[in-house]
Scaffold this motif. Structure first.
Motif, short mmCIF file in Angstrom:
data_model
loop_
_atom_site.label_atom_id
_atom_site.label_comp_id
_atom_site.label_asym_id
_atom_site.label_seq_id
_atom_site.Cartn_x
_atom_site.Cartn_y
_atom_site.Cartn_z
N THR A 40 0.83 -1.20 0.00
CA THR A 40 0.00 0.00 0.00
C THR A 40 0.87 1.25 0.00
OG1 THR A 40 -1.63 -1.23 1.29
CG2 THR A 40 -1.93 1.14 1.15
N ARG A 43 2.05 1.92 -3.50
CA ARG A 43 1.02 2.56 -4.33
C ARG A 43 0.98 4.05 -4.06
NH1 ARG A 43 -2.42 -0.63 -7.07
NH2 ARG A 43 -3.91 1.08 -7.22
N HIS A 48 -0.66 5.98 -7.15
CA HIS A 48 -1.80 5.16 -7.56
C HIS A 48 -2.95 5.31 -6.56
CE1 HIS A 48 1.19 2.37 -9.84
NE2 HIS A 48 0.87 3.44 -10.53
N ASP A 241 -7.47 -14.17 -2.95
CA ASP A 241 -6.87 -13.19 -3.85
C ASP A 241 -6.05 -12.23 -2.99
OD1 ASP A 241 -6.11 -11.28 -5.66
OD2 ASP A 241 -8.07 -10.33 -5.77
N VAL A 243 -3.78 -10.17 -4.24
CA VAL A 243 -3.22 -9.16 -5.14
C VAL A 243 -4.19 -7.99 -5.33
CG1 VAL A 243 -2.29 -8.71 -7.45
CG2 VAL A 243 -1.90 -10.93 -6.35
N GLY A 244 -5.39 -8.30 -5.83
CA GLY A 244 -6.42 -7.28 -5.99
C GLY A 244 -6.56 -6.72 -7.39
N GLU A 245 -5.60 -7.00 -8.27
CA GLU A 245 -5.73 -6.53 -9.64
C GLU A 245 -6.73 -7.41 -10.39
OE1 GLU A 245 -4.49 -3.77 -10.49
OE2 GLU A 245 -3.15 -3.47 -8.78
N GLN A 246 -7.25 -6.89 -11.51
CA GLN A 246 -8.32 -7.60 -12.21
C GLN A 246 -7.88 -8.99 -12.66
OE1 GLN A 246 -11.64 -6.35 -12.61
NE2 GLN A 246 -11.84 -8.54 -12.91
N SER A 247 -6.65 -9.14 -13.11
CA SER A 247 -6.19 -10.45 -13.56
C SER A 247 -6.22 -11.46 -12.42
CB SER A 247 -4.78 -10.35 -14.15
OG SER A 247 -3.87 -9.85 -13.19
N PRO A 268 -8.97 -4.97 -3.49
CA PRO A 268 -9.36 -5.11 -4.90
C PRO A 268 -9.42 -3.78 -5.66
CG PRO A 268 -11.26 -5.44 -3.47
CD PRO A 268 -10.06 -5.37 -2.58
N HIS A 269 -8.79 -3.78 -6.81
CA HIS A 269 -8.82 -2.63 -7.71
C HIS A 269 -9.56 -2.99 -9.01
CE1 HIS A 269 -6.03 -0.75 -4.98
NE2 HIS A 269 -5.24 -1.79 -5.09
N GLY A 270 -10.39 -4.02 -8.90
CA GLY A 270 -11.21 -4.44 -10.03
C GLY A 270 -12.54 -4.93 -9.49
#
Length: 341
Positions: A40, A43, A48, A241, A243-247, A268-270
């Motif tokens: 964090t 980021r 970000h 999860d 990570v939190g990215e969409q992938s 999560p960022h997705g």
């Protein structure tokens, strides 16, 4: 005292700032013995989206109580303590329900209060926030205690928020510090098979020592196929999860068994496909970890030797050189950095 100050994205400096003092009768002042750098924080340095905007930095720290307010009853000067990444009043409805991360009077260190990447910190609601550690500041177990402030509590929350069947299969997406701690938490919770998705050989070795039984280094559809083939097409009972990215979110949904759970603890960022959750009876759980709830038990586990999350720290810097620690994590030459004042 010295503290890490984020002036703007990409502009992190260590500067002299006023020493913290007691401002409320429920405060304590803690001299920092060790602090951590979190994803964090990276980021925030990169500009970000996320809670970390500056100027003060850091939400993971272990230290010694130097002063207490007049209403503090459970702590004494000289106590070694670990702080969760958020402070909370311990008395509101959210706190009494076991979710101090939702405390309306609370907040995050380095965001709503002093940062832990400093020589000292003012801690609001000290009795409700800080947890005593029966050790001295030079104890070799200190890095393991520091890991509890955020990443190990977060991994624990991922497992605690889902009901695992006997002989459960758990998949952890992400080999960062939260992912590795989720592996350790899965072993602690009795999972029989633990898949770790990652691509860094050194981190996978740590994951193996923490209890991972299977490793997935592929990405996308190929990664999904590896786990599904290994489980006879069933998938994992719980997917974390980290990570939190969409992938990562997409991978978690693809490898979760029908009727299983996906724990979102990576910030999560997705988004997830709610219709897919509905049709496949997938439970979405996780959330912002109520670290203070888990800390007493985790501290006991570290001090007794039942768990040791300290290997997530593979790099140490001094406070004056903290920018090098940020750089090492950003370049992925370090998993997680421990900062000594």
């Amino acid at each position: 005292m010295r503290a890490a100050i984020l002036h703007a994205p990409g502009d992190l400096r260590v500067e002299t700032v006023p020493d913290p003092v007691i401002e409320q009768p429920t405060d304590a002042v803690v001299r920092v013995v060790a602090a951590g750098i979190c994803g964090t924080d990276l980021r925030g340095l990169a500009g970000h989206p996320g809670p970390v905007r500056g100027p003060r930095c850091g939400h993971e720290f272990v230290g010694v109580v130097e002063d207490t307010g007049s209403d503090v009853r459970g702590l004494r000067v000289g106590d070694l303590v670990v702080s969760p990444f958020q402070f909370s009043d311990g008395a509101c409805a959210a706190c009494t329900r076991g979710v101090p991360s939702s405390c309306r009077s609370g907040g995050m260190f380095g965001v709503d209060a002093n940062g832990g990447q400093a020589e000292a910190v003012r801690v609001p609601f000290a009795d409700a926030t800080l947890v005593q550690v029966a050790a001295d500041p030079g104890d070799d177990r200190l890095p393991g205690i520091l890991a509890l402030a955020d990443v190990m509590s977060t991994g624990t929350h991922a497992l605690a928020s889902a009901a695992l069947p006997a002989g459960a299969t758990v998949a952890v997406v992400g080999d960062g510090a939260v992912g590795l701690c989720s592996v350790l938490a899965a072993r602690r919770a009795g999972a029989e098979r633990i898949f770790l998705f990652g691509r860094h050989a050194n981190r996978l070795e740590v994951g193996k020592s923490f209890g991972a039984t299977d490793f997935v280094t592929a990405r996308g559809d190929e990664a999904h196929a590896v786990l599904l083939d290994a489980t006879g097409g069933v998938g994992a009972d719980l997917v974390v999860d980290a990570v939190g990215e969409q992938s990562a979110l997409d991978t978690a949904m693809a490898v979760c068994a029908d009727g299983g759970s996906v724990a979102l603890v990576g910030g999560p960022h997705g988004g997830v496909d709610m219709m897919m959750c509905f049709l496949r009876n997938i439970t979405v759980t996780g959330g912002l970890a109520p670290a203070r709830t888990y800390l007493p038990g985790l501290v006991d586990d570290v001090l007794s030797g039942r768990i040791d999350p300290s290997p997530v720290f593979d790099h140490v810097v001094t406070l004056d050189d903290i920018a090098l620690g940020y750089e090492a994590m950003a370049a992925r030459t370090a998993t997680k950095v421990l900062v000594r004042p």
